[in-house]
Enzyme design. Structure first.
Site, PDB file in Angstrom:
ATOM      1  N   THR A 186     -14.368 121.631 -51.986  1.00 13.08           N
ATOM      2  CA  THR A 186     -15.108 122.785 -52.507  1.00 13.08           C
ATOM      3  C   THR A 186     -16.381 123.000 -51.708  1.00 13.08           C
ATOM      4  O   THR A 186     -16.909 122.091 -51.072  1.00 13.08           O
ATOM      5  CB  THR A 186     -15.550 122.595 -53.972  1.00 13.08           C
ATOM      6  OG1 THR A 186     -16.422 121.475 -54.014  1.00 13.08           O
ATOM      7  CG2 THR A 186     -14.393 122.418 -54.886  1.00 13.08           C
ATOM      8  N   GLU A 331     -10.876 125.200 -57.348  1.00 14.86           N
ATOM      9  CA  GLU A 331     -10.309 124.322 -58.379  1.00 14.86           C
ATOM     10  C   GLU A 331      -9.154 124.989 -59.129  1.00 14.86           C
ATOM     11  O   GLU A 331      -8.496 124.372 -59.950  1.00 14.86           O
ATOM     12  CB  GLU A 331     -11.394 123.944 -59.402  1.00 14.86           C
ATOM     13  CG  GLU A 331     -12.420 122.952 -58.896  1.00 14.86           C
ATOM     14  CD  GLU A 331     -13.613 123.602 -58.219  1.00 14.86           C
ATOM     15  OE1 GLU A 331     -13.498 124.760 -57.761  1.00 14.86           O
ATOM     16  OE2 GLU A 331     -14.680 122.948 -58.142  1.00 14.86           O
ATOM     17  N   LYS A 439     -33.406 134.888 -66.534  1.00 12.67           N
ATOM     18  CA  LYS A 439     -33.813 134.992 -67.935  1.00 12.67           C
ATOM     19  C   LYS A 439     -35.163 135.672 -67.991  1.00 12.67           C
ATOM     20  O   LYS A 439     -36.147 135.144 -67.492  1.00 12.67           O
ATOM     21  CB  LYS A 439     -33.888 133.608 -68.560  1.00 12.67           C
ATOM     22  CG  LYS A 439     -32.772 133.419 -69.533  1.00 12.67           C
ATOM     23  CD  LYS A 439     -32.984 132.235 -70.421  1.00 12.67           C
ATOM     24  CE  LYS A 439     -31.963 132.317 -71.547  1.00 12.67           C
ATOM     25  NZ  LYS A 439     -31.771 131.085 -72.226  1.00 12.67           N
ATOM     26  N   TRP A 444     -30.933 137.856 -70.851  1.00 19.43           N
ATOM     27  CA  TRP A 444     -30.327 137.558 -69.559  1.00 19.43           C
ATOM     28  C   TRP A 444     -30.148 138.846 -68.759  1.00 19.43           C
ATOM     29  O   TRP A 444     -29.735 139.872 -69.307  1.00 19.43           O
ATOM     30  CB  TRP A 444     -28.958 136.894 -69.740  1.00 19.43           C
ATOM     31  CG  TRP A 444     -29.056 135.469 -70.171  1.00 19.43           C
ATOM     32  CD1 TRP A 444     -30.178 134.827 -70.607  1.00 19.43           C
ATOM     33  CD2 TRP A 444     -28.003 134.513 -70.210  1.00 19.43           C
ATOM     34  NE1 TRP A 444     -29.886 133.527 -70.919  1.00 19.43           N
ATOM     35  CE2 TRP A 444     -28.549 133.311 -70.685  1.00 19.43           C
ATOM     36  CE3 TRP A 444     -26.640 134.539 -69.885  1.00 19.43           C
ATOM     37  CZ2 TRP A 444     -27.794 132.148 -70.844  1.00 19.43           C
ATOM     38  CZ3 TRP A 444     -25.889 133.398 -70.048  1.00 19.43           C
ATOM     39  CH2 TRP A 444     -26.457 132.212 -70.518  1.00 19.43           C
TER      40      TRP A 444
HETATM   41  P1  AMP Z   1     -14.808 128.930 -54.345  1.00 18.41           P
HETATM   42  O1  AMP Z   1     -14.368 127.726 -55.066  1.00 18.41           O
HETATM   43  O2  AMP Z   1     -15.574 128.630 -53.098  1.00 18.41           O
HETATM   44  O3  AMP Z   1     -13.669 129.842 -54.102  1.00 18.41           O
HETATM   45  O4  AMP Z   1     -15.860 129.695 -55.272  1.00 18.41           O
HETATM   46  C1  AMP Z   1     -15.523 130.080 -56.570  1.00 18.41           C
HETATM   47  C2  AMP Z   1     -16.631 130.896 -57.154  1.00 18.41           C
HETATM   48  O5  AMP Z   1     -16.787 132.128 -56.442  1.00 18.41           O
HETATM   49  C3  AMP Z   1     -16.401 131.326 -58.579  1.00 18.41           C
HETATM   50  O6  AMP Z   1     -16.694 130.311 -59.503  1.00 18.41           O
HETATM   51  C4  AMP Z   1     -17.336 132.521 -58.693  1.00 18.41           C
HETATM   52  O7  AMP Z   1     -18.670 132.121 -58.927  1.00 18.41           O
HETATM   53  C5  AMP Z   1     -17.258 133.137 -57.319  1.00 18.41           C
HETATM   54  N1  AMP Z   1     -16.311 134.267 -57.333  1.00 18.41           N
HETATM   55  C6  AMP Z   1     -15.028 134.287 -56.917  1.00 18.41           C
HETATM   56  N2  AMP Z   1     -14.504 135.514 -57.069  1.00 18.41           N
HETATM   57  C7  AMP Z   1     -15.456 136.296 -57.613  1.00 18.41           C
HETATM   58  C8  AMP Z   1     -15.528 137.662 -58.030  1.00 18.41           C
HETATM   59  N3  AMP Z   1     -14.507 138.506 -57.894  1.00 18.41           N
HETATM   60  N4  AMP Z   1     -16.688 138.091 -58.585  1.00 18.41           N
HETATM   61  C9  AMP Z   1     -17.748 137.276 -58.722  1.00 18.41           C
HETATM   62  N5  AMP Z   1     -17.745 135.981 -58.336  1.00 18.41           N
HETATM   63  C10 AMP Z   1     -16.616 135.497 -57.789  1.00 18.41           C
END
Ligand code: AMP
Length: 542
Positions: A186, A331, A439, A444
């Site tokens: 990750t 994940e 906040k 929020w």
């Molecule tokens: P990753 O594991 O690097 O793919 O990151 C996952 C995270 O990316 C998620 O928990 C979100 O915070 C963010 N994310 C993925 N897709 C979106 C989306 N369409 N809109 C907003 N945040 C997103």
């Protein structure tokens, strides 16, 4: 009483067997590192993936040994997807955008035995080789005659020489479908990187669900361009779903600029493309500058970060392309939600439809979601209550590789770290990462909402909203903005642009113009870095 159905294991190798048999002539087209376009068929992919499997079997590797790739989206990478997992090894896709020290840490942690890399990344390999203690074989994804004599990489061989003499006869083994098939670390910003370890079963179920009409709607009539890298969560599972449906695959290689992507879409008659918003921003700028249109593209899935409304409108209104806003995580393999409309939305006007399309979408079959308050109590699905988003399902992690990061589940649910609302129709909308929530006066403010408004201004190329300490309100939002080349907008004009678009207390207190907004290895805005960049900044009036 047990059912009386055959007990075949869900194997990734069955995907390429199917594609070869039923879509043998289906094309796989790649822009290569060398710059030229390579084209062949699913039949060739299967033929060469079996050679990979034979070559691996000769290396005296154990079942589940990790084979790493450091590669762009391309046909050789695809062959490794099937050859490595299909023969019982684990495909470990490394992210070349990470710092070499992080790559060393990850390779050693994964205990990679073999590293296959595109020649673009030779300098990275030269910088890390001596510190990668478990790797026994270094393979450059190129022809034998492209291998430099003085690479400095011990025992380096070319991919083509490695598989060239191998037989293309190979019987894919059938083993427990719960066996590990691939892994991805990750991009978490705190602590050491942690790996999601996917299984054959989870990958197959994800490929089925990802291809469904209300997910990515993939079929043999499609020509699919995964711009999202194969090194980031298996390119959202597209290589697997494409083989499952027989869709034509087009790979962009290293050329991610607007012009190259646009030309590939047009030349190869791409119908469906997938990528993060920053990639599409570059392509849309290129198209607007040259007054270009698409002739075949009909939909694009955008995720990884929130898709700005202005982008959805541009794709839809200017180019007739439907945007599928999607959300997921490493994940989660990664698909969690996709935004497709229901029948009841058909009669809505375009503004009302847009409100739905902006959301991250409905959970795809297999993904169960809930939002909870600070005490863990479930919140209503009314589109207003927001809380921590938790998920569960067969392609969501139960724990990280080597048990690191403790026990990530809370009563069987995985906390995503995102804050969201869910409406009565099941549409989820992310308001923030929990650590980015602002906040103000006990309320929020969604940084994504604030950013989306700024992004709709014609002079704004990128916008990031962060909270700044405030003596009275606790925090107040400010917006960091990168202007489009040659475009002008002042602080006051941009603040005035918020008039009537949001509640007054949600309007940012200030605008800071910056040259760049720091992006992480997967293209996400790095707000912690932005805060560091602005550490001398003071809110007006404080
Ligand atoms: P990753 O594991 O690097 O793919 O990151 C996952 C995270 O990316 C998620 O928990 C979100 O915070 C963010 N994310 C993925 N897709 C979106 C989306 N369409 N809109 C907003 N945040 C997103």
């Amino acid at each position: 009483m047990l059912g009386l159905m055959q007990k075949h294991q869900l194997m990734i190798s069955s995907l390429i067997e199917f594609a070869e048999r039923h879509h043998g002539e289906g094309e796989v087209v790649s822009r290569r590192v060398e710059g030229d376009i390579h084209r062949y068929t699913y039949k060739d992919v299967g033929y060469r993936a079996r050679r990979v499997a034979n070559a691996l079997d000769k290396m005296n590797l154990a079942f589940s040994d990790r084979i790493a790739t450091l590669a762009w989206n391309g046909y050789r990478h695809l062959e490794l997807y099937f050859g490595v997992s299909g023969s019982g090894k684990v495909l470990h896709t490394l992210n070349p955008r990470l710092h070499p020290d992080q790559i060393v840490w990850i390779v050693n942690h994964a205990e990679d035995q073999v590293v296959c890399f595109d020649m673009t990344f030779l300098p990275i390999i030269q910088a890390v080789q001596s510190r990668c203690t478990t790797v026994k074989h270094w393979i450059a994804l190129c022809d034998a005659d492209k291998l430099p004599a003085d690479s400095g990489v011990l025992g380096l061989q070319s991919y083509e020489a490695w598989i060239g003499t191998e037989s293309s006869e190979y019987t894919w083994p059938e083993f427990d479908e719960n066996s590990a098939s691939s892994m991805c670390y990750t991009s978490g910003t705190t602590g050491n990187p942690k790996a999601a370890l996917y299984s054959h079963r989870s990958t197959m179920l994800h490929a089925f669900a990802g291809a469904l009409p209300d997910s990515l709607n993939m079929s043999a009539r499609d020509c699919v361009l995964p711009v999202v890298p194969m090194f980031h969560v298996n390119a959202w599972g597209l290589p697997y779903s494409a083989a499952m449906t027989g869709a034509k695959l087009v790979f962009p290689g290293p050329a991610m600029d607007g012009k190259s992507i646009y030309e590939l879409i047009e030349n190869e008659k791409v119908t469906f493309a997938a990528g993060v918003p920053t990639v599409w921003q570059m392509m849309l700028s290129h198209m607007q500058a040259g007054k270009l249109k698409f002739s075949t593209l009909n939909r694009t899935v955008i995720g990884g970060s929130a898709c700005p409304p202005a982008m959805i409108t541009a794709f839809n209104d200017l180019y007739g392309v439907e945007v599928l806003h999607a959300w997921g995580m490493t994940e989660m393999s990664p698909l969690g939600t996709v935004c497709t409309l229901k029948n009841k939305h058909a009669s809505l006007n375009s503004e009302e439809k847009m409100k739905v399309r902006l959301k991250q979408g409905r959970g795809i079959y297999g993904v169960d979601m809930k939002i909870v308050d600070e005490s863990g109590k479930s919140l209503p699905w009314d589109g207003k209550a927001y809380g921590d988003l938790l998920v569960r399902g067969p392609w969501i992690i139960s724990e990280y590789f080597k048990g690191e990061g403790g026990a990530p589940l809370v009563n069987g649910w995985f906390p995503t770290g995102d804050v969201a609302t869910i409406d009565a129709d099941g549409y989820m909308q992310i308001t923030d990462r929990s650590k980015d929530v602002i906040k103000s006066g006990g309320e929020w403010i969604s940084s994504i909402d604030v950013e989306n408004i700024a992004m709709a201004h014609p002079a704004v190329a990128m916008a990031a909203c962060i909270g700044m300490k405030h003596p009275k309100w606790d925090e107040r939002p400010i917006i960091a903005v990168v202007k489009k080349t040659g475009a002008e907008v002042t602080r006051d004009e941009l603040i005035a642009f918020y008039d009537g678009k949001t509640a007054k207390w949600q309007v940012p207190d200030d605008v800071v113009f910056v040259d760049t907004i720091p992006l992480g290895a997967t293209g996400k805005m790095q707000k912690a870095k932005l805060r560091e960049m602005l550490h001398d900044y003071k809110l007006p009036g404080t």
